[in-house]
Design a protein around this motif. Structure first.
Motif, mmCIF file in Angstrom:
data_model
loop_
_atom_site.group_PDB
_atom_site.id
_atom_site.type_symbol
_atom_site.label_atom_id
_atom_site.label_comp_id
_atom_site.label_asym_id
_atom_site.label_seq_id
_atom_site.Cartn_x
_atom_site.Cartn_y
_atom_site.Cartn_z
ATOM 1 N N GLN A 1 -2.377 -0.644 3.431
ATOM 2 C CA GLN A 1 -1.439 0.383 2.940
ATOM 3 C C GLN A 1 0.113 -0.046 3.222
ATOM 4 O OE1 GLN A 1 -3.300 0.493 5.683
ATOM 5 N NE2 GLN A 1 -2.464 1.456 7.758
ATOM 6 N N ASN A 2 0.290 -1.405 4.267
ATOM 7 C CA ASN A 2 1.618 -1.613 4.378
ATOM 8 C C ASN A 2 1.930 -2.385 3.161
ATOM 9 O OD1 ASN A 2 0.945 -1.019 6.989
ATOM 10 N ND2 ASN A 2 1.877 -2.785 7.810
ATOM 11 N N ILE A 3 1.273 -2.940 2.208
ATOM 12 C CA ILE A 3 1.378 -3.769 1.230
ATOM 13 C C ILE A 3 2.056 -2.737 0.218
ATOM 14 C CG2 ILE A 3 0.443 -5.431 -0.535
ATOM 15 C CD1 ILE A 3 -1.355 -6.339 1.274
ATOM 16 N N PHE B 1 7.127 -11.146 -1.630
ATOM 17 C CA PHE B 1 6.404 -10.374 -0.709
ATOM 18 C C PHE B 1 7.616 -9.498 0.300
ATOM 19 C CE2 PHE B 1 2.184 -8.973 0.501
ATOM 20 C CZ PHE B 1 2.405 -8.299 1.524
ATOM 21 N N PHE B 2 8.371 -10.489 0.787
ATOM 22 C CA PHE B 2 9.515 -9.966 1.681
ATOM 23 C C PHE B 2 10.437 -9.020 0.956
ATOM 24 C CE2 PHE B 2 8.353 -12.849 5.062
ATOM 25 C CZ PHE B 2 8.451 -12.329 6.240
ATOM 26 N N SER B 3 10.638 -9.149 -0.539
ATOM 27 C CA SER B 3 11.557 -8.692 -1.299
ATOM 28 C C SER B 3 11.146 -7.198 -1.563
ATOM 29 C CB SER B 3 11.567 -9.361 -2.832
ATOM 30 O OG SER B 3 12.252 -10.563 -2.287
ATOM 31 N N PRO C 1 4.215 -8.375 6.095
ATOM 32 C CA PRO C 1 4.997 -9.577 5.656
ATOM 33 C C PRO C 1 4.771 -10.959 6.645
ATOM 34 C CG PRO C 1 6.382 -7.550 5.283
ATOM 35 C CD PRO C 1 5.285 -7.182 6.077
ATOM 36 N N ALA C 2 5.106 -10.459 7.607
ATOM 37 C CA ALA C 2 5.112 -11.603 8.760
ATOM 38 C C ALA C 2 3.719 -12.112 8.886
ATOM 39 C CB ALA C 2 5.817 -11.416 9.978
#
Length: 265
Positions: free
Chosen positions: A91-93, A219-221, A166-167
């Motif tokens: 869900q974070n993604i 991914f960080f974007s 992301p990390a």
């Protein structure tokens, strides 16, 4: 001034309470001192010590060190997945949750996994020490030094404040790439004949490292998309800036090493 106040507040007050008691994490001085000692040894103390000495062989030590790195990085990749990085944090993604300090089993286990990853970045410094003791000064390049220093620093910051998807993706990808890299080093330690046979592998490892940086930048974007913010934008900008620098240094190395124009007959 507002940015400096925000940095000071984050630095002192916002340490993740789940990791505050982990060794080397709470102190604001241990890791900078480790980085300083590393730079002092490889740039001054080590070369001065080796100046009038023959290079050490260290063949057995190098093989053992590479085996440790292969096993440790392979285990970290497995531990990220087994802890539920993808099944429990999917869900974070999709940007549907906010950053929090969860104390469920998966979150606590991932905190421990990222701390192990951070410790492994300290162990990576042994590699540069080997270069110095073997007088392989050409391998102690700006790329090598910047990559090792920035990776440890950002791993430390990540454990202290930002154990988010992301990390975690970054630490897992980096562990995978290092598993491949140290496998190459282990095979190469068996001499010129093996080195010649596996020569193409080295070029592909550099390509995989660059692909890793592109994946992490993208991914960080996600943090800048609507309803996707889980970190402050300036923090993400620092991470992306570091990834861009690393990508450029690796790309420059690739061009100079593998993309040389063929000489005309």
């Amino acid at each position: 001034m507002d940015l400096l106040k925000e940095v000071q507040r984050l630095w002192i007050e916002k340490i993740d309470p789940r990791v505050v008691d982990f060794p080397l994490i709470q102190s604001s001085y241990y890791v900078p001192l480790i980085i300083f000692a590393y730079l002092y040894f490889i740039l001054r103390c080590g070369p001065r010590f080796m100046k009038n000495r023959q290079p050490y062989s260290l063949k057995t030590f190098i093989k053992l060190y590479n085996i440790i790195q292969i096993v440790a990085n392979a285990w970290l990749v497995y531990d990220h997945i087994d802890a539920g990085l993808f099944t429990n944090n999917l869900q974070n993604i999709s940007c549907s949750v906010v950053f929090d300090y969860s104390y469920d089993y998966t979150s606590l286990r991932l905190c421990r996994t990222v701390w192990y990853y951070f410790l492994l970045k300290i162990l990576d410094y042994v590699e540069t020490g080997i270069f110095v003791l073997r007088k392989k000064n050409n391998q102690v390049s700006g790329l090598h030094i910047y990559h090792h220093v920035s990776t440890l620093f950002y791993a430390w910051i990540g454990v202290r404040y930002l154990i988010v998807t992301p990390a975690l993706i970054g630490s897992m990808l980096n562990s995978f790439v290092h598993m491949l890299m140290y496998t190459y080093y282990f095979l190469a330690s068996y001499g010129p004949n093996v080195q010649k046979a596996i020569a193409p592998m080295k070029q592909w490892i550099t390509k995989i490292q660059m692909v890793q940086f592109i994946i992490l930048i993208l991914f960080f974007s996600h943090n800048f998309l609507p309803n996707c913010k889980i970190m402050e934008h300036w923090v993400v900008n620092l991470y992306i800036f570091n990834l861009i620098i690393n990508f450029y240094l690796f790309y420059d190395f690739y061009k100079k090493t593998y993309d040389k124009p063929k000489s005309k007959i």
